[in-house]
Motif scaffolding. Structure first.
Motif, PDB file in Angstrom:
ATOM      1  N   LEU A  31     -32.548  -5.591   3.018  1.00  0.00           N
ATOM      2  CA  LEU A  31     -33.539  -6.218   2.130  1.00  0.00           C
ATOM      3  C   LEU A  31     -32.907  -7.305   1.279  1.00  0.00           C
ATOM      4  O   LEU A  31     -33.485  -7.766   0.298  1.00  0.00           O
ATOM      5  N   GLY A  32     -31.679  -7.743   1.655  1.00  0.00           N
ATOM      6  CA  GLY A  32     -30.991  -8.748   0.839  1.00  0.00           C
ATOM      7  C   GLY A  32     -30.226  -8.061  -0.274  1.00  0.00           C
ATOM      8  O   GLY A  32     -29.730  -6.946  -0.096  1.00  0.00           O
ATOM      9  N   ASP A  33     -30.162  -8.709  -1.418  1.00  0.00           N
ATOM     10  CA  ASP A  33     -29.391  -8.158  -2.550  1.00  0.00           C
ATOM     11  C   ASP A  33     -30.305  -7.332  -3.446  1.00  0.00           C
ATOM     12  O   ASP A  33     -31.174  -7.864  -4.141  1.00  0.00           O
ATOM     13  N   TYR A  34     -30.108  -6.018  -3.417  1.00  0.00           N
ATOM     14  CA  TYR A  34     -30.990  -5.088  -4.136  1.00  0.00           C
ATOM     15  C   TYR A  34     -30.972  -5.371  -5.644  1.00  0.00           C
ATOM     16  O   TYR A  34     -32.014  -5.446  -6.293  1.00  0.00           O
ATOM     17  N   GLY A  35     -29.749  -5.501  -6.189  1.00  0.00           N
ATOM     18  CA  GLY A  35     -29.613  -5.699  -7.644  1.00  0.00           C
ATOM     19  C   GLY A  35     -30.334  -6.959  -8.090  1.00  0.00           C
ATOM     20  O   GLY A  35     -31.075  -6.951  -9.090  1.00  0.00           O
ATOM     21  N   PRO A  55     -28.373   2.339  -4.607  1.00  0.00           N
ATOM     22  CA  PRO A  55     -29.384   2.203  -3.549  1.00  0.00           C
ATOM     23  C   PRO A  55     -28.862   1.645  -2.230  1.00  0.00           C
ATOM     24  O   PRO A  55     -29.513   1.812  -1.200  1.00  0.00           O
ATOM     25  N   MET A  56     -27.707   0.942  -2.243  1.00  0.00           N
ATOM     26  CA  MET A  56     -27.238   0.306  -1.005  1.00  0.00           C
ATOM     27  C   MET A  56     -25.865   0.822  -0.595  1.00  0.00           C
ATOM     28  O   MET A  56     -24.933   0.851  -1.400  1.00  0.00           O
ATOM     29  N   LEU A  57     -25.755   1.244   0.668  1.00  0.00           N
ATOM     30  CA  LEU A  57     -24.467   1.648   1.239  1.00  0.00           C
ATOM     31  C   LEU A  57     -24.219   0.720   2.423  1.00  0.00           C
ATOM     32  O   LEU A  57     -24.849   0.877   3.471  1.00  0.00           O
ATOM     33  N   ALA A  58     -23.343  -0.265   2.247  1.00  0.00           N
ATOM     34  CA  ALA A  58     -23.097  -1.250   3.312  1.00  0.00           C
ATOM     35  C   ALA A  58     -21.786  -0.899   4.015  1.00  0.00           C
ATOM     36  O   ALA A  58     -21.789  -0.113   4.973  1.00  0.00           O
ATOM     37  N   THR A  59     -20.651  -1.414   3.521  1.00  0.00           N
ATOM     38  CA  THR A  59     -19.368  -1.013   4.124  1.00  0.00           C
ATOM     39  C   THR A  59     -18.977   0.392   3.686  1.00  0.00           C
ATOM     40  O   THR A  59     -18.134   1.041   4.299  1.00  0.00           O
ATOM     41  N   TYR A  87     -23.656  -7.664   5.096  1.00  0.00           N
ATOM     42  CA  TYR A  87     -24.984  -7.320   4.573  1.00  0.00           C
ATOM     43  C   TYR A  87     -25.679  -6.405   5.576  1.00  0.00           C
ATOM     44  O   TYR A  87     -25.455  -6.500   6.783  1.00  0.00           O
ATOM     45  N   ILE A  88     -26.519  -5.507   5.041  1.00  0.00           N
ATOM     46  CA  ILE A  88     -27.204  -4.550   5.902  1.00  0.00           C
ATOM     47  C   ILE A  88     -28.346  -5.274   6.625  1.00  0.00           C
ATOM     48  O   ILE A  88     -29.116  -6.012   6.009  1.00  0.00           O
ATOM     49  N   ILE A  89     -28.451  -5.013   7.949  1.00  0.00           N
ATOM     50  CA  ILE A  89     -29.476  -5.621   8.799  1.00  0.00           C
ATOM     51  C   ILE A  89     -30.360  -4.521   9.382  1.00  0.00           C
ATOM     52  O   ILE A  89     -29.803  -3.568   9.951  1.00  0.00           O
TER      53      ILE A  89
HETATM   54  N1  URA Z   1     -25.486  -5.011  -1.313  1.00  0.00           N
HETATM   55  C1  URA Z   1     -26.800  -5.292  -1.214  1.00  0.00           C
HETATM   56  O1  URA Z   1     -27.518  -5.338  -2.233  1.00  0.00           O
HETATM   57  N2  URA Z   1     -27.304  -5.507   0.014  1.00  0.00           N
HETATM   58  C2  URA Z   1     -26.562  -5.449   1.149  1.00  0.00           C
HETATM   59  O2  URA Z   1     -27.103  -5.639   2.259  1.00  0.00           O
HETATM   60  C3  URA Z   1     -25.195  -5.164   1.022  1.00  0.00           C
HETATM   61  C4  URA Z   1     -24.682  -4.939  -0.222  1.00  0.00           C
END
Ligand code: URA
Ligand code: PRP
Length: 217
Positions: free
Chosen positions: A206-210, A138-142, A201-203
């Motif tokens: 939503l914070g940490d999805y897991g 669900p999350m693509l950050a770097t 972290y993505i801005i």
């Molecule tokens: N993993 C997450 O769950 N959230 C982020 O913003 C970045 C990595």
């Protein structure tokens, strides 16, 4: 909707309803049970959109009226591969849409200090090289975790053009890096956010999805 900037990236149409559902998902006040239920709704949309990017062949079926319907079926076995842990939350949605799917897993953990991905293990179907793969996270950050997972799939013989990365929130930096490195891989996401912060972290994100999905906050 195909993105103008990134030809192989599809972003869901940004309707008021989608933004409403994303507001619930993103709000700091949303507790894990509601977060998980809302995440499942959005996962249904992105997984359905990802399944538009696999190849189908014609299939005629007979209906109870004794006439035929011109339908389709996947041209190749579809394999879902989840990037553990958060990607596992999307597996049951893929199974709902495509009950014939086979499932593989890769455990890749992002280092909390450096944000670099660490590959731990994979458990993949032996014939994955013949499959169309829906890669779930669900999350693509770097982009580090997704790219590591794509490397693993490719090392098992999966052609890059047979991989669809199915995602919910992406950063522009992550999409840029991934699509430059793997231009053949298709990406489907619900929303592309603003940027990454200094901790990657993505801005607004939503914070940490897991942690939010699995209630491990
Ligand atoms: N993993 C997450 O769950 N959230 C982020 O913003 C970045 C990595
Ligand atoms: C999260 C997320 C992605 C990764 C994205 O997983 O689910 O896998 O970070 O970040 P990147 O694009 O910078 O690699 P994380 O490793 O935190 O583990 P989790 O799934 O157990 O929450």
């Amino acid at each position: 909707m195909a993105s103008k900037e990134w030809p192989n990236v599809t972003v869901l149409r940004r309707t008021p309803h989608l933004r409403h559902i994303m507001s619930i998902l993103r709000s700091v006040d949303t507790e894990p049970p509601k977060f998980a239920a809302t995440a499942d709704l959005i996962a249904r949309l992105v997984v359905a959109a990802a399944l538009e990017h696999v190849e189908y062949e014609d299939l005629k079926v007979t209906t109870p009226t004794g006439t035929t319907y011109d339908g389709t079926r996947p041209a190749k076995q579809i394999c879902g591969v989840s990037i553990l842990r958060a990607g596992e939350s999307m597996e049951h949605i893929l199974r709902e849409w495509m009950p014939s799917v086979v499932i593989g897993k890769v455990l890749i953990q992002r280092d909390e200090e450096t944000a670099l991905p660490k590959f731990v293990f994979d458990k993949l179907p032996s014939k994955i090289c013949n499959c169309q793969v829906i890669l779930l996270d669900p999350m693509l950050a770097t982009g580090g975790s997704a790219m590591k997972a794509i490397e693993v799939l490719h090392s098992h013989g999966v052609p890059l053009a047979n991989i669809v990365f199915c995602n919910i929130i992406a950063s522009p930096e992550g999409i840029d890096t991934l699509t430059k490195r793997f231009p053949e891989v298709k990406v489907v996401t619900a929303e592309v956010d603003d940027h990454l912060n200094e901790k990657k972290y993505i801005i607004p994100g939503l914070g940490d999805y897991g942690d939010r999905y699995f209630g491990t906050i």
